[in-house]
Scaffold this motif. Structure first.
Motif, short mmCIF file in Angstrom:
data_model
loop_
_atom_site.label_atom_id
_atom_site.label_comp_id
_atom_site.label_asym_id
_atom_site.label_seq_id
_atom_site.Cartn_x
_atom_site.Cartn_y
_atom_site.Cartn_z
N MET B 1 0.86 -1.20 0.00
CA MET B 1 0.00 0.00 0.00
C MET B 1 0.89 1.24 0.00
N VAL B 2 0.56 2.19 -0.83
CA VAL B 2 1.33 3.43 -0.86
C VAL B 2 0.52 4.53 -0.20
N GLY B 3 1.12 5.68 -0.05
CA GLY B 3 0.40 6.81 0.53
C GLY B 3 0.88 7.12 1.92
N ARG B 4 0.16 8.01 2.55
CA ARG B 4 0.56 8.47 3.88
C ARG B 4 -0.71 8.87 4.62
N ILE B 5 -0.72 8.69 5.91
CA ILE B 5 -1.89 9.06 6.69
C ILE B 5 -2.05 10.58 6.65
N PHE B 8 0.02 13.58 8.45
CA PHE B 8 1.33 13.14 8.94
C PHE B 8 2.44 13.79 8.11
N PRO B 9 3.62 14.05 8.73
CA PRO B 9 4.75 14.57 7.96
C PRO B 9 5.31 13.49 7.02
N ASP B 10 6.00 13.91 5.97
CA ASP B 10 6.53 12.89 5.06
C ASP B 10 7.86 12.31 5.54
N ASN B 11 8.50 12.99 6.48
CA ASN B 11 9.75 12.48 7.03
C ASN B 11 9.76 12.66 8.55
N GLN B 230 0.23 15.73 14.78
CA GLN B 230 0.47 17.15 15.00
C GLN B 230 1.68 17.65 14.21
N GLY B 231 2.21 16.79 13.35
CA GLY B 231 3.32 17.20 12.50
C GLY B 231 4.69 17.15 13.15
N ILE B 232 4.79 16.55 14.34
CA ILE B 232 6.09 16.46 15.02
C ILE B 232 7.01 15.48 14.25
N THR B 233 8.26 15.89 14.03
CA THR B 233 9.15 15.09 13.19
C THR B 233 10.35 14.51 13.95
N TYR B 262 8.89 0.89 12.28
CA TYR B 262 7.86 0.10 11.57
C TYR B 262 6.56 0.89 11.48
N LEU B 263 6.12 1.45 12.60
CA LEU B 263 4.90 2.26 12.59
C LEU B 263 5.03 3.42 11.58
N PHE B 264 6.18 4.09 11.61
CA PHE B 264 6.37 5.23 10.72
C PHE B 264 6.33 4.78 9.26
N ALA B 265 7.09 3.73 8.94
CA ALA B 265 7.15 3.26 7.55
C ALA B 265 5.76 2.87 7.06
N GLU B 266 5.01 2.18 7.92
CA GLU B 266 3.68 1.71 7.51
C GLU B 266 2.66 2.85 7.47
N SER B 267 3.03 4.01 8.02
CA SER B 267 2.15 5.18 7.95
C SER B 267 2.58 6.14 6.84
N GLY B 268 3.61 5.73 6.08
CA GLY B 268 4.07 6.57 4.97
C GLY B 268 5.04 7.67 5.38
N VAL B 269 5.61 7.53 6.59
CA VAL B 269 6.56 8.52 7.09
C VAL B 269 7.98 7.94 6.96
N GLN B 270 8.81 8.56 6.15
CA GLN B 270 10.15 8.02 5.88
C GLN B 270 11.11 8.37 7.02
N THR B 271 11.95 7.39 7.41
CA THR B 271 12.96 7.65 8.44
C THR B 271 14.37 7.34 7.95
N GLY B 272 14.51 6.83 6.74
CA GLY B 272 15.83 6.50 6.23
C GLY B 272 16.45 5.26 6.87
N THR B 273 15.64 4.49 7.56
CA THR B 273 16.17 3.29 8.22
C THR B 273 15.73 2.03 7.47
N ASP B 274 16.47 0.97 7.71
CA ASP B 274 16.18 -0.33 7.10
C ASP B 274 15.66 -1.25 8.21
N LEU B 275 14.40 -1.67 8.08
CA LEU B 275 13.78 -2.42 9.18
C LEU B 275 14.51 -3.72 9.47
#
Lengths: 317, 317
Positions: B1-5, B8-11, B230-233, B262-275
């Protein structure tokens, strides 16, 4: 602090599934008297909806062999709503006879999980449901539908939204007004929750959608939060987090009822439950099965349970 | 699934606090080489911000006695941002000498917790901070502020929003542009998170607010979800959930980094990490401290890790 998170409903209903979903996979038989004691403690804590047992083959699931006795203990509680899981016509006959308020019929949204779980194709499952629906007519026993693997399948991976929506429509066409999305193996995520409940609100608007999460990947309560953000008012959980995940030995299963009730209360969503008594019920469940359960609030206690300054060693932040 | 909640912030940026907050309360000294190995595995997993150690008295916290060596191993990684907790001027001198990117100063929002934690009043703590801020001028070492007990105090109960806001303003006035709200004892709730970050967005709009949750009452990831809404990054967490709660023996402490990612990735929020690599790092942390950690995704594995149909016994739903 008073108030409620913007967009959340003011009330939610928790259905306790511990006596069925939680206990069914316990290897040692829990004596009927202890099951009754546990359910009584959950009633005392304010819960009123119970998936209380299942009418399955006692050979396949010996833990549920006392279904009739467990229901008999509570069927006269007019304020309690009792459901039982029913896999086939024989189970339906027994559940009606025992006096349940509703029978829960279940099939998976993915073909391979349905085959593995009940040794039938999904189409065969629905043929059986139609017969059970006919049998239930005029008995006063309602039907509910559960969609297993609604957020993903351990064998197939992603489950198409369309499969979930079509199954919900098929349940609705059988007369059901309460349908559960089951996160059978902990694959639900908040984004999938939002996607699915928005699609179902459009496809089956007259139906109450209930959400049943497993905390297998840690996001069970975040998924509940997502459900609340969409106005969903029905949730299913298990006291103490009773019930593991058959796919992952070390992983946790059902979201714990008392943790869910804590999140709801702290978000301004009323559930009619007493957190202190839910914690007592979770502790009783731990004593009954004789090992630690994954629920968190039962270990930490309520938020405002203050400590003595002499009792604690801190280590800089 | 693609997209973002929606909303939510994108990063988002995760600061790993396991090497400091996670390990500090481990009774057995973790050899420096193992600390370095763990931090290297976290770098390999894509994390770039670390609360890597603290400059405290080796007598009070022997686990952190190798602060200089740990920093020396990574100070030449120009892509890594290293902070250390600093309780006083002596610690600040050592941290500057060791070559940290930033020093984390900390005080509690509640008076009694500050007294218990650092044996000073909050006012005394801030007098010390002013001296450290003066010392840091021109060194190129930045200051960050942590607000302990930002969501509740184990001794006093509720903590007033005003105390948190005033402390954030005081930190800002010392030149800080990164302030952490610490959920020291697992009393944060999503509603308190929303309330606090909204107030801080108004009071200190130029400051990056970071959220540091403990999962002591099960709602750590639900609180992170509220922060994202709330947009906190900026978030802080500990690999595997390293680090317990000093107030409750059986309860869990820090939110696990890999569960948060995991929560962030599945919500469409990128963290630059490899699960997958985060899970490996969590498993390494488990081996290093020699016992099971509370992280969930490290036990269950990624969502789409499918099982064989022959490997599993199911039990009806």
């Amino acid at each position: 602090m008073v108030g409620r998170i913007a967009g959340f409903p003011d009330n939610a209903v928790i259905t306790e599934v511990g006596p069925r979903d939680g206990l069914q996979s316990e290897p040692a038989f829990v004596p009927t008297a202890q099951k009754i004691q546990l359910i009584q403690s959950l009633l005392d804590a304010g819960l009123r909806r119970f998936e209380i047992t299942s009418f399955v083959s006692p050979r396949a699931v010996p833990q549920m062999q006392d279904a009739v006795e467990v229901i008999a203990a509570f069927r006269d509680r007019s304020d309690a709503h009792l459901t039982a899981l029913v896999p086939n016509m024989r189970g339906a006959e027994a559940a009606i006879e025992a006096g349940v308020d509703a029978m829960v019929l279940f099939a998976s949204a993915s073909e391979s999980h349905n085959l593995k779980n009940v040794n039938r194709t999904r189409s065969e499952s629905f043929q059986g449901f139609a017969q059970i629906a006919k049998r239930a007519e005029g008995t006063g026993v309602a039907l509910q539908g559960a969609i297993a693997t609604a957020f993903g399948c351990p064998f197939e991976g992603e489950v198409a939204l369309k499969a979930v929506v079509d199954q919900a429509k098929a349940y609705r066409d059988l007369g059901m007004d309460y349908i559960t999305l089951g996160d059978t193996t902990g694959m639900a995520t908040p984004m999938l929750v939002i996607q699915r409940v928005q699609a179902l609100a459009e496809a089956v608007p007259t139906v109450d959608i209930a959400l049943h999460f497993h905390n297998t990947r840690g996001v069970g309560l975040a998924c509940a939060y997502a459900g609340l953000s969409q106005g969903i008012t029905h949730y299913e959980s298990s006291i103490g987090g009773l019930g593991g995940c058959p796919f992952v030995p070390r992983a946790t299963g059902n979201v714990a009822t008392e943790d869910l009730a804590y999140l709801f209360a702290e978000s301004g969503v009323q559930t009619g439950t007493d957190l202190g008594r839910l914690i007592e019920a979770a502790q009783l469940a731990e004593r009954i099965i004789g090992r630690e359960l994954p629920g968190q609030i039962m270990k930490a206690g309520p938020r405002l349970q203050t400590a003595s300054m002499d009792s604690v060693r801190t280590a800089n932040g």
